[in-house]
Design a protein around this motif. Sequence first.
Motif, PDB file in Angstrom:
ATOM      1  N   ASP A 220       0.696  -1.246   0.064  1.00 21.25           N
ATOM      2  CA  ASP A 220      -0.074   0.041   0.032  1.00 21.25           C
ATOM      3  C   ASP A 220       0.907   1.312  -0.085  1.00 21.25           C
ATOM      4  O   ASP A 220       0.629   2.282  -0.534  1.00 21.25           O
ATOM      5  CB  ASP A 220      -0.970  -0.052   1.330  1.00 21.25           C
ATOM      6  N   GLY A 221       2.057   1.269   0.538  1.00 15.79           N
ATOM      7  CA  GLY A 221       3.112   2.183   0.806  1.00 15.79           C
ATOM      8  C   GLY A 221       3.522   2.501  -0.812  1.00 15.79           C
ATOM      9  O   GLY A 221       3.240   3.593  -1.040  1.00 15.79           O
ATOM     10  N   ILE A 222       3.847   1.532  -1.417  1.00 12.32           N
ATOM     11  CA  ILE A 222       4.377   1.674  -2.660  1.00 12.32           C
ATOM     12  C   ILE A 222       3.131   1.951  -3.623  1.00 12.32           C
ATOM     13  O   ILE A 222       3.505   3.120  -4.346  1.00 12.32           O
ATOM     14  CB  ILE A 222       4.615   0.312  -3.367  1.00 12.32           C
ATOM     15  N   SER A 223       1.885   1.689  -3.423  1.00 10.90           N
ATOM     16  CA  SER A 223       0.820   1.954  -4.026  1.00 10.90           C
ATOM     17  C   SER A 223       0.420   3.563  -3.989  1.00 10.90           C
ATOM     18  O   SER A 223       0.327   4.261  -5.202  1.00 10.90           O
ATOM     19  CB  SER A 223      -0.286   1.278  -3.658  1.00 10.90           C
ATOM     20  N   VAL A 224       0.542   4.231  -2.853  1.00  9.38           N
ATOM     21  CA  VAL A 224       0.534   5.671  -2.651  1.00  9.38           C
ATOM     22  C   VAL A 224       1.436   6.232  -3.501  1.00  9.38           C
ATOM     23  O   VAL A 224       1.050   7.281  -4.470  1.00  9.38           O
ATOM     24  CB  VAL A 224       0.674   5.815  -1.450  1.00  9.38           C
ATOM     25  N   ALA A 225       2.585   6.072  -3.540  1.00 13.64           N
ATOM     26  CA  ALA A 225       3.789   6.729  -4.428  1.00 13.64           C
ATOM     27  C   ALA A 225       3.297   6.541  -5.855  1.00 13.64           C
ATOM     28  O   ALA A 225       3.543   7.388  -6.524  1.00 13.64           O
ATOM     29  CB  ALA A 225       5.065   6.098  -4.069  1.00 13.64           C
ATOM     30  N   TRP A 226       2.989   5.347  -6.133  1.00 13.29           N
ATOM     31  CA  TRP A 226       2.710   4.930  -7.737  1.00 13.29           C
ATOM     32  C   TRP A 226       1.779   5.880  -7.888  1.00 13.29           C
ATOM     33  O   TRP A 226       1.626   6.316  -9.167  1.00 13.29           O
ATOM     34  CB  TRP A 226       2.280   3.577  -7.754  1.00 13.29           C
ATOM     35  N   HIS A 227       0.666   6.058  -7.409  1.00 11.12           N
ATOM     36  CA  HIS A 227      -0.596   6.913  -7.382  1.00 11.12           C
ATOM     37  C   HIS A 227      -0.164   8.190  -7.854  1.00 11.12           C
ATOM     38  O   HIS A 227      -0.737   8.692  -8.773  1.00 11.12           O
ATOM     39  CB  HIS A 227      -1.545   6.487  -6.572  1.00 11.12           C
ATOM     40  N   LEU A 384      -3.964  -2.985 -10.362  1.00  5.55           N
ATOM     41  CA  LEU A 384      -3.194  -4.165  -9.700  1.00  5.55           C
ATOM     42  C   LEU A 384      -3.433  -3.899  -8.177  1.00  5.55           C
ATOM     43  O   LEU A 384      -3.835  -4.917  -7.626  1.00  5.55           O
ATOM     44  CB  LEU A 384      -2.335  -4.732 -10.338  1.00  5.55           C
ATOM     45  N   PHE A 385      -2.903  -2.954  -7.748  1.00  7.69           N
ATOM     46  CA  PHE A 385      -2.830  -2.530  -6.271  1.00  7.69           C
ATOM     47  C   PHE A 385      -4.113  -2.370  -5.782  1.00  7.69           C
ATOM     48  O   PHE A 385      -4.477  -2.795  -4.645  1.00  7.69           O
ATOM     49  CB  PHE A 385      -2.027  -1.125  -6.237  1.00  7.69           C
ATOM     50  N   CYS A 386      -4.988  -1.645  -6.545  1.00  5.08           N
ATOM     51  CA  CYS A 386      -6.359  -1.384  -6.194  1.00  5.08           C
ATOM     52  C   CYS A 386      -7.279  -2.627  -5.896  1.00  5.08           C
ATOM     53  O   CYS A 386      -8.016  -2.784  -4.980  1.00  5.08           O
ATOM     54  CB  CYS A 386      -7.017  -0.444  -7.157  1.00  5.08           C
TER      55      CYS A 386
END
Length: 552
Positions: A220-227, A384-386
């Motif tokens: 999720d931490g990676i996802s925030v940065a990705w988004h 995919l993260f979502c």
Amino acid sequence: MAPTAVDYEKALDVSGHASQAWSGDAAMRFDSQSSRAKGSDIYAQDDARLEALGYKRELNRVMGYYTNFGMAFTIVSILTGLTGLYTLGFTYGGPVVITWGWLVSVLFTCAVAASLAEICSAFPSAGGVYLYTYQLAGPKHRAFAAWLAGWLNLTGEAAVTAGIVYTFATTLANVILIALPPGSTFPAASPKMLLLYYGLTLLWAGVVNTCTVRVVSFLDGISVAWHCLGTVVFAIVLLAVAPTRQSGSYVFGAFNAAESSGVPGHAYVYLLGLLMSMFTLTGYDASGKMAEESRNAAKVAPFGIFMTVVISGLVGFIYLLAITFSIQDPSTLLDPANATGGTFVVGQVVLDAFMARSGSGSGNEAFARGSAAALLCVPLVAQLFCSMSSVTGNSRTLWSFARDKAVPGHRWLARVSAISDTPVASTWVMVAAAFLLGLPMLGSTVAFAAITSLATIGLYISYAIPIFFRLVNGSNTFKPGPVHLGRAGVPVAVIALLWVAFLTVLFVLPTAYPVTHVNLNYAGVTVAGVLLFSIGWWVLSARRWFDGPNTV
């Protein structure tokens, strides 16, 4: 049966924080004390709050502000909802709905999120809206109200997951089609291939959520940065590549009347286009459902709920502006003869920009197609993260409902793995539910619209139920937590309820005229089915044995 709000207030006395901390200026004093608490003191406060609600801690508290927010932010995922439903927004209203409709939707959604955040701070539990409702409703109706809120929330979340994973499957299919040379016969978007993408994505989400919550938190931490960073990179690259850009008057003023749909009146068309925004802006209550896995939950969880909407609104607006300004030829975006069959406007906008920049020639076209597909991997990976985070939230809802014996097989579903400290059985049941809900969508835009509408309506009604009881019973049942709205709480709750009522009516209206069995909006049918099921079960059986959350 779980303690009421009054019992909750009294029980907090034993934790060393007197009950006066839950009203007026004393709430601020408690807030100050909490902010200075360190280490084990924070865990003790969290556990005392949970025990006051009638539960013992079973999940591992590893989340802080960033990771709790990251989970809900990933579920909302503007790169999922806006990518998947931009075509709908462009069809019903066009740019004016896409830009102004997004801002209006975010503004009113902030009212819903603020009300939920305030309630969550008072009752931080994985039960979410289900437990909030029980705590806030009067003694006569609390069990039924909690039952109804729980089932609407649970089915709405399953529909959200189905919509998210289907969006990923169709986006992947279109990215492959864009990357392939013209004339390729590879069936990237066939029902069988969509089913393969759909099933594998749910399998990935289930496997990740079977692991410890630390794995999910890390991703999720990676996802925030990705988004956030991914959206900025996507916007900069797309705007730089597009050789021509639309004017501000087009982006903020152009209107598509959707004449082919037969929908009467521009206002009606505009309102239908809001589904693009409102399906995206769902699932932010997931921060509250992760309260039992968060440190300093009475502050962290409400922060996550509200800031998810605020940050999603900002990042989403950047994304929408970049796409709409970069449109090369609006008249071809919905053409069935284009590269994406007129069904994936975001992909077509990106492809058109690269094609226009590269010029003619087979080599140039191949480069343009490959480059467009590469840029579209930004929203694809976000989806995919979502999918992963949506299953996380779903599983906690089912688990909390199961520990209160509100679903069949509750003993099995309420188990927490001794290895991963996660509700593994509930995780895979929700994966299976999303898979079954997704089957009718494969190749059917009508079914997709029905599922997304069910997700939006079901979730927002479940949000509205505790807000309603906070409004009508607040003086008797609601004692603010450390995060509260003060005197603004009542007017904000009224605005939230009016917005949900408006959405509920809007999204069951026909989307095409004349209405036939082919274009019928089945959202009303699906929502009515959920209500009939839950109310029928209550009348026939559950009212005799279900009396609300159980003290553990």
